[in-house]
Enzyme design. Sequence first.
Site, mmCIF file in Angstrom:
data_model
loop_
_atom_site.group_PDB
_atom_site.id
_atom_site.type_symbol
_atom_site.label_atom_id
_atom_site.label_comp_id
_atom_site.label_asym_id
_atom_site.label_seq_id
_atom_site.Cartn_x
_atom_site.Cartn_y
_atom_site.Cartn_z
ATOM 1 N N SER A 103 34.031 -2.203 11.492
ATOM 2 C CA SER A 103 34.193 -1.022 12.244
ATOM 3 C C SER A 103 35.557 -0.266 11.765
ATOM 4 O O SER A 103 36.464 -1.064 12.037
ATOM 5 C CB SER A 103 34.239 -1.379 13.811
ATOM 6 O OG SER A 103 34.800 -0.128 14.613
ATOM 7 N N HIS A 128 30.817 1.268 10.199
ATOM 8 C CA HIS A 128 30.763 1.741 11.748
ATOM 9 C C HIS A 128 31.729 2.451 12.225
ATOM 10 O O HIS A 128 33.110 2.175 11.823
ATOM 11 C CB HIS A 128 30.531 0.428 12.656
ATOM 12 C CG HIS A 128 30.224 0.865 14.043
ATOM 13 N ND1 HIS A 128 29.099 0.835 14.424
ATOM 14 C CD2 HIS A 128 31.104 0.844 15.046
ATOM 15 C CE1 HIS A 128 28.978 1.000 15.909
ATOM 16 N NE2 HIS A 128 30.362 1.070 16.260
ATOM 17 N N ASP A 161 33.324 4.771 15.184
ATOM 18 C CA ASP A 161 33.241 5.093 16.526
ATOM 19 C C ASP A 161 33.801 6.471 16.868
ATOM 20 O O ASP A 161 34.974 6.676 16.556
ATOM 21 C CB ASP A 161 34.187 3.933 17.111
ATOM 22 C CG ASP A 161 33.589 2.565 17.127
ATOM 23 O OD1 ASP A 161 32.408 2.398 17.675
ATOM 24 O OD2 ASP A 161 33.998 1.711 16.646
ATOM 25 N N MET A 196 34.852 8.989 20.213
ATOM 26 C CA MET A 196 35.162 8.815 21.510
ATOM 27 C C MET A 196 35.762 9.730 21.920
ATOM 28 O O MET A 196 36.409 10.465 21.199
ATOM 29 C CB MET A 196 36.319 7.757 22.009
ATOM 30 C CG MET A 196 35.990 6.330 21.330
ATOM 31 S SD MET A 196 37.138 5.021 21.375
ATOM 32 C CE MET A 196 36.521 3.668 20.934
ATOM 33 N N HIS A 199 28.613 6.044 15.813
ATOM 34 C CA HIS A 199 28.415 5.471 17.344
ATOM 35 C C HIS A 199 29.092 6.601 18.151
ATOM 36 O O HIS A 199 30.316 6.579 18.305
ATOM 37 C CB HIS A 199 28.867 4.217 17.365
ATOM 38 C CG HIS A 199 28.945 3.653 18.880
ATOM 39 N ND1 HIS A 199 29.759 2.376 19.268
ATOM 40 C CD2 HIS A 199 28.439 4.030 20.018
ATOM 41 C CE1 HIS A 199 29.509 2.223 20.713
ATOM 42 N NE2 HIS A 199 28.916 3.012 21.099
ATOM 43 N N MET A 230 30.168 7.801 21.689
ATOM 44 C CA MET A 230 30.737 7.222 22.921
ATOM 45 C C MET A 230 31.139 8.722 23.582
ATOM 46 O O MET A 230 32.488 8.942 23.489
ATOM 47 C CB MET A 230 31.694 6.497 22.946
ATOM 48 C CG MET A 230 31.208 5.055 22.762
ATOM 49 S SD MET A 230 32.592 3.825 21.913
ATOM 50 C CE MET A 230 32.586 4.093 20.274
ATOM 51 N N MET A 278 26.240 -3.316 23.606
ATOM 52 C CA MET A 278 27.508 -3.020 23.702
ATOM 53 C C MET A 278 27.856 -4.653 24.048
ATOM 54 O O MET A 278 27.298 -5.109 25.163
ATOM 55 C CB MET A 278 28.221 -2.393 24.474
ATOM 56 C CG MET A 278 28.115 -0.873 23.853
ATOM 57 S SD MET A 278 28.781 -0.774 22.059
ATOM 58 C CE MET A 278 30.672 -1.462 22.407
ATOM 59 N N ASP A 320 27.950 -4.820 19.006
ATOM 60 C CA ASP A 320 29.242 -4.388 18.973
ATOM 61 C C ASP A 320 30.458 -4.793 19.977
ATOM 62 O O ASP A 320 29.941 -4.283 21.184
ATOM 63 C CB ASP A 320 29.013 -2.886 18.858
ATOM 64 C CG ASP A 320 30.340 -2.002 18.423
ATOM 65 O OD1 ASP A 320 31.423 -2.749 18.283
ATOM 66 O OD2 ASP A 320 29.977 -0.748 18.687
#
Length: 218
Positions: free
Chosen positions: A9, A34, A36, A38, A68, A70, A139, A177
């Site tokens: 990640s 990965h 992330d 947000m 991913h 979020m 998660m 994750d």
Amino acid sequence: MHAPLLVPSLLAGDHANLAASARIVAETGLPWLHVDIMDGHFVPNLSFGPETLGALRRAGLKLYFDTHLMLSEPQKYIEAFARAGANLISIHIEPDFDHATTLTRIRQLGCECGIVLNPATPAAAVIPHLAQVDLVLVMTVQPGFGGQPFRHDMLAKLTELNQARQQRGLNFRLEVDGGIDLEAAAACRAAGADTFVAGTSFFRASDKTAFAAEIARM
Ligand code: DX5
Ligand code: ZN
């Protein structure tokens, strides 16, 4: 059954030199990264945007970007992420938007698609979408921050989703994750997971090749 895949990640990488962190992943011989994303709303933190993915592509990185999202309103951003170089785009089941249409749209944009469950969300919530996705992400921490402890109480959910996959003859990846180290990965593997996101444990590992080899043997 998919072979076990370690997916570092980027959140745990060097934010002043993300390309260098991504290169470490490629040099370890790992195919996926990965990323992330947000929004400070669905999760109480901010991270990267489409521009980050685009910049990594322009820096020459050819890794498969496991993106991913979020986000409370991911449907508004999937096109930007697809254009920026995402290969797989995962959306959370919890926010209220048209998940089926958004998953279809991700595919139309040429990406693979995934659905994500927070720790409090039961497996049943994603069952209607299983036939439509390439990946289900469970998660194993409350999303928003790296470095949190692995939640063992998520193992039953993995078992349930793995059984649902087998019963329906589906082939989606089952990804975990949050707080994944070798011990947690082994427990998740036993419960049916095949795709292991690791931020802190990967970037802190002194011998990353050995770390990746341990996962590959699971
Ligand atoms: C958490 C993120 C994770 C995070 C994992 O919100 O979704 O991908 O980077 O970090 P570690 O492996 O440190 O728990
Ligand atoms: Zn993540």
